[in-house]
Design an enzyme around this catalytic site. Structure first.
Site, PDB file in Angstrom:
ATOM      1  CG  ASN A   1      -0.226  -0.139   2.519  1.00  0.00           C
ATOM      2  OD1 ASN A   1       0.554   0.725   2.895  1.00  0.00           O
ATOM      3  ND2 ASN A   1      -0.471  -1.244   3.227  1.00  0.00           N
TER       4      ASN A   1
ATOM      5  CE  LYS B   1       8.552 -11.347 -14.366  1.00  0.00           C
ATOM      6  NZ  LYS B   1       9.405 -10.555 -15.283  1.00  0.00           N
TER       7      LYS B   1
ATOM      8  CG  ASP C   1      -6.888  -7.368  13.890  1.00  0.00           C
ATOM      9  OD1 ASP C   1      -6.070  -6.569  14.409  1.00  0.00           O
ATOM     10  OD2 ASP C   1      -8.035  -7.047  13.543  1.00  0.00           O
TER      11      ASP C   1
ATOM     12  CB  VAL D   1      -4.045  -3.495  16.687  1.00  0.00           C
ATOM     13  CG1 VAL D   1      -5.410  -3.599  16.013  1.00  0.00           C
ATOM     14  CG2 VAL D   1      -4.109  -2.519  17.857  1.00  0.00           C
TER      15      VAL D   1
ATOM     16  CG  PHE E   1      -3.022   5.119  13.871  1.00  0.00           C
ATOM     17  CD1 PHE E   1      -2.881   6.369  13.300  1.00  0.00           C
ATOM     18  CD2 PHE E   1      -2.359   4.857  15.060  1.00  0.00           C
ATOM     19  CE1 PHE E   1      -2.089   7.342  13.880  1.00  0.00           C
ATOM     20  CE2 PHE E   1      -1.567   5.815  15.658  1.00  0.00           C
ATOM     21  CZ  PHE E   1      -1.428   7.069  15.064  1.00  0.00           C
TER      22      PHE E   1
ATOM     23  CE  LYS F   1      -8.501  -0.774  13.383  1.00  0.00           C
ATOM     24  NZ  LYS F   1      -7.633  -0.171  12.330  1.00  0.00           N
TER      25      LYS F   1
ATOM     26  CE  LYS G   1      -9.664  -4.627  14.263  1.00  0.00           C
ATOM     27  NZ  LYS G   1      -8.637  -4.408  13.217  1.00  0.00           N
TER      28      LYS G   1
END
Length: 400
Positions: free
Chosen positions: A210, A289, A306, A308, A323, A337, A341
């Site tokens: 990302n 590849k 996950d 966190v 975050f 969230k 969590k």
């Protein structure tokens, strides 16, 4: 040792004979590791030229309130957001009076009103002006608002008088500026912070990732170090230098990041999950590849752990901060969230805004915890990080 590594210092130079000392002050700030930009009042330019300070700082000197060269024509707002500290040296009696009265008559005073960063003043004026009751009231007013006052010294002045009013030495001012960021709020605490993206391999040459730059996580690490914490960064691949006083564990994938965090958290007081962790990874990592052939390519993905939530579920567990980087419904999603969590705090920000999203040097966010929340207006990521660390320190210091 106090330092200003990678801190953004906006130096305001006003119209007094001590303006010539701004040249040495820039050098001192840079030796502490700071990035320096300069704003000059018209009076300051009578004592030292903008070209001199531009050559020393490495950046154009700002003198006009309405800057046609600014990105959005709002130079004072852009400068205010950039700064981690607004340092005015010399601060004349006139500038001090204008700041005390909240007036915005030129670029420097307008930046001061718009700047969310701490303000530091190094007064410089005739000894009788310094002793004047009006100046004393103005200084006291600014100090009560949180401004840091450095000096002045007592000694012989340019006018021939002897007394208080000489600007403090550049070395002392630079040291005072560095001390602003050494808060001691987390002295003795151990902090683990995740930062940057993860990379999930498809084959030996390709991966999924990302746009996270890691800047927010690294700014948090610097802020934690400045607050006295023993700090460790668990970082995905980024092009950043970690704070010298922080430990660094480099990882690539989400699974590697989780393992590193689990290894570190048994001795950890605070865990801050700032990394942009991939939600999924390829079910199969090809050993060779993948060749271009068929018109369509289907891949199967597995859900990543996950991180966190895993740390939050430990017993015992550290104070856990997550975050929420979202593009819509940011606050509502963040609150959900945090509850799902089991987090102690969550920081929500809108990454759809390119001015504060991935790769930006600025950020704006809302910190949310049980029973409270605080909006953090757009400022440099270092500034936002310092505020977040302050809020965390406040939460862990509360009884119960």
């Amino acid at each position: 040792m106090a330092h200003l590594f990678n801190r953004n210092i906006l130096l305001g130079v006003s119209g007094g004979i001590a303006a010539y000392k701004a040249a040495e002050l820039i050098r001192q700030l840079q030796e502490h590791g700071a990035n320096v930009r300069v704003v000059m009042t018209p009076g300051a330019q009578a004592f030292i030229t903008p070209l001199t300070l531009q050559a020393l700082s490495g950046h154009p000197v700002h003198t006009e309130l309405l800057d046609e060269e600014a990105e959005k024509g709002m130079g004072h707002i852009e400068l205010a957001r950039w700064a981690d500290l607004l340092l005015i040296a010399p601060a004349t009696a006139n500038v001090i009076a204008r700041l005390s009265g909240g007036r915005a008559e030129d670029l420097l005073s307008t930046v001061a009103l718009a700047c969310p960063a701490p303000l530091m003043l190094a007064p410089a004026m005739n000894q009788q002006m310094w002793k004047n009751a009006g100046t004393a009231v103005n200084i006291e007013t600014l100090a009560q608002r949180g401004a840091h006052i450095v000096g002045p010294e007592t000694g012989e002045q340019a006018c021939g008088d002897i007394g208080p009013g000489r600007m403090e030495t550049p070395a002392m001012i630079a040291a005072a500026a560095a001390s602003v960021f050494d808060t001691g709020l987390l002295a003795g605490k151990r902090v683990v912070i995740t930062a940057g993206p993860t990379r999930e391999a498809l084959d030996p040459v390709r991966y999924l990732s990302n746009h996270s730059s890691g800047k927010m996580g690294y700014a948090l690490a610097q802020a934690a170090v400045d607050a006295g914490a023993v700090t460790t960064l668990v970082s995905g691949p980024v092009n950043l230098k970690a704070p010298e006083q922080a430990g660094l564990v480099n990882v690539e994938s989400a699974q590697q990041m989780l393992k590193a965090c689990l290894d570190l958290t048994p001795d950890c007081d605070i865990f801050i999950a700032c990394a942009a962790v991939a939600d999924y990874r390829p079910a199969v990592i090809e050993q060779q590849k993948i060749k271009k052939g068929a018109e369509e390519l289907q891949l199967t993905f597995l859900r990543n752990p996950d991180i966190v939530a895993t740390i939050s579920g430990l017993q015992p567990r550290p104070f856990t901060v997550g975050f929420a980087a979202e593009t819509t419904g940011v606050i509502d999603y963040a609150k959900d969230k945090m509850q799902r969590k089991g987090l102690d705090m969550i920081v929500a920000n809108d990454v759809s805004d390119q001015a504060i999203g991935f790769n930006s040097d600025n950020n704006a966010a809302t910190a949310i915890w049980s029973g409270g929340e605080k909006a953090l207006p757009c400022a440099s990521k270092a500034n936002i990080a310092a505020q977040i660390i302050g809020l965390i320190a406040g939460q862990i210091s509360e009884p119960g």
